[in-house]
Design an enzyme around this catalytic site. Structure first.
Site, PDB file in Angstrom:
ATOM      1  N   VAL A   1       0.849  -1.195   0.000  1.00 33.30           N
ATOM      2  CA  VAL A   1       0.000   0.000   0.000  1.00 33.30           C
ATOM      3  C   VAL A   1       0.884   1.244   0.000  1.00 33.30           C
ATOM      4  CG1 VAL A   1      -1.736   1.307   1.271  1.00 33.30           C
ATOM      5  CG2 VAL A   1      -1.878  -1.192   1.168  1.00 33.30           C
TER       6      VAL A   1
ATOM      7  N   ASP B   1      -2.943  -2.982  16.099  1.00 38.80           N
ATOM      8  CA  ASP B   1      -1.838  -2.124  16.523  1.00 38.80           C
ATOM      9  C   ASP B   1      -1.866  -0.760  15.856  1.00 38.80           C
ATOM     10  OD1 ASP B   1      -0.865  -4.107  18.139  1.00 38.80           O
ATOM     11  OD2 ASP B   1       0.604  -4.836  16.704  1.00 38.80           O
TER      12      ASP B   1
ATOM     13  N   GLU C   1      10.650 -13.190  27.059  1.00 42.34           N
ATOM     14  CA  GLU C   1      10.645 -14.495  26.404  1.00 42.34           C
ATOM     15  C   GLU C   1      11.949 -14.753  25.668  1.00 42.34           C
ATOM     16  OE1 GLU C   1       5.785 -14.722  25.899  1.00 42.34           O
ATOM     17  OE2 GLU C   1       7.027 -14.041  24.223  1.00 42.34           O
TER      18      GLU C   1
ATOM     19  N   ALA D   1      -2.827  -9.572  20.375  1.00 45.07           N
ATOM     20  CA  ALA D   1      -3.585 -10.323  19.385  1.00 45.07           C
ATOM     21  C   ALA D   1      -5.072 -10.443  19.719  1.00 45.07           C
ATOM     22  CB  ALA D   1      -2.958 -11.709  19.198  1.00 45.07           C
TER      23      ALA D   1
END
Length: 439
Positions: free
Chosen positions: A101, A322, A192, A338
């Site tokens: 885009v 987001d 993580e 999410a």
């Protein structure tokens, strides 16, 4: 009774009234981005009599919550990604385009891509976010972030290459630099990553080298704030910090990075950390959607939208995930996770269907089911609002939840088997240095 229609030439054409047909143009709906929000919107419109176009610059949907496991050689990219066309192959009203885009014209209701202009009646913008270096974009070359498969394989190569170079180098100071890993950012991704790198060094590859001891690797987590996992309740944040330190991660809180280069990082307190592998998990910046739309945005570039997910004065446009800055009914910003993106996509689909039928819908209402973050083997924290867990029970819940939301039965089965083998055998099968790092 017959009706006679005079044609310009003077001839006439008789038409039976009951054979006349009025063909209404189907509404054109364009969805930009096939992440969690975009796919949820597309699926919500699967039974609608519309022309639906999904545009993404990549041909796959990525399950980002497991991306760090690709970066640390636990999983392969194909296990957490699936072609968009395959996901939507049974949805007859959708066309998928792999395009980039370049702009949006709100007045003419068109989207400009690299190769074409696409008109819309309704537009859903779900173009996600990218890394943010807080004005220090030059750090990107030294400290890659983790948003795409390319990022994950790049980070995996850097981590594994660091051990290989440590094995080959003669100078002890250089060896220590190669065996020092710095993760900047104490959110879920940073925690993580730090935990997974430590486990890789201490459990997985500890017997693979002859000249170095991988378990002596130094893993440092740097967070500018005063806690790790700041979205968690204070008790769970503290539990996470303790778990990390038990694993062997050095946690530096209240330490902003002031320099980042090939030699390592410098912290605001004056501390210097020499490292050949610095990883960025400190912030995100929304896509360029606000500039495309010419509408106000917050400091992170997210479009300010109302409770219906519409930007000012344009209720035919929905901005989700987001890319959107929306305040929930509790007065707090809806988080960029999410589940929130999926709920926004579902709301956008319902709102479009209602408007096509001449009805109205209520405002978007985010349902917060809690937060999960894994720290390492048998260690995680879970905030389920009424129930808060840490340790093995939270780790088990984290695994079950992520398997459940992973797209595709095959992916779920393969990831489950790989996780089981990794748990039992302490081995990661995806320890490959690929792409531009090949010699």
């Amino acid at each position: 009774m017959r009706a006679t229609i005079e044609e310009p030439s003077g001839s006439s054409l008789s038409v039976e009234p009951d054979t006349r047909q009025v063909v209404a143009r189907r509404a054109k709906i364009v969805i930009l981005g096939a992440g969690f929000g975009g796919l949820a919107a597309a699926r919500g419109l699967r039974h609608a009599d519309v022309e639906l176009t999904v545009i993404d610059r990549r041909n796959y949907h990525l399950f980002q919550p497991l991306l760090y496991q690709v970066a640390t050689a636990v999983l392969s990219p194909a296990q957490i990604a699936m072609p968009i066309r395959r996901i939507l192959s049974r949805q007859s009203n959708v066309t998928v385009l792999m395009e980039r885009v370049e702009g949006i014209d709100k007045e003419s209701r068109t989207v400009q891509t690299t190769n074409r202009r696409i008109t819309y009646d309704y537009l859903v913008v779900a173009t996600g976010a990218r890394h943010a270096y807080f004005g220090k974009d030059e750090w990107a070359e030294t400290a890659p972030g983790l948003k795409t498969i390319a990022d994950a394989t790049e980070i995996r190569a850097r981590i594994l290459s660091a051990f290989e170079r440590a094995e080959a180098v003669e100078d002890e100071a250089e060896r220590q630099r190669f065996l020092t890993f710095v993760v900047v950012g104490g959110g879920a991704t940073g925690v993580e990553l730090a935990g997974a790198i430590t486990e890789l060094a201490r459990r997985v590859i500890v017997r693979d080298f002859r000249r170095i001891d991988p378990s002596s690797a130094r893993v440092v987590l740097v967070e500018a704030g005063n806690v790790v996992l700041p979205t968690m309740p204070p008790k769970l944040s503290e539990e996470a910090r303790r778990h990390l330190e038990t694993l062997g991660v050095e946690v530096f809180l209240g330490e902003a990075v002031t320099r980042c280069d090939a030699e390592g990082v410098a912290l605001a307190g004056g501390r210097q950390i020499r490292s050949s592998c610095v990883l960025w998990a400190a912030g995100v910046m929304a896509s360029r959607a606000a500039k495309w739309l010419g509408v106000p945005a917050d400091r992170a570039g997210r479009v300010h939208v109302d409770r219906n997910l519409n930007p000012p004065d344009h209720n035919e446009i929905f901005v989700i995930g987001d890319t959107a800055s929306v305040i929930g009914k509790d007065g707090r910003l809806v988080p960029g996770v999410a589940p929130a993106a999926k709920q926004m996509g579902e709301h956008a689909a319902r709102a479009i269907l209602s408007r096509l039928d001449g009805r109205t819908t209520g405002p978007f209402d985010y349902r917060d089911y809690g937060n999960l973050a894994t720290i390492g083997r048998k260690a995680a924290v879970a905030d389920l609002r009424r129930i808060r867990l840490s340790g093995f029970s939270a780790w088990l819940l984290w695994n079950i939840t992520h398997l459940w939301f992973l797209i595709g039965f095959r992916n779920r089965a393969v990831v489950f088997v790989d996780w089981a083998l990794a748990y039992v055998c302490c081995d990661h099968a995806a320890r490959l240095i690929t792409d531009r790092h090949e010699r």
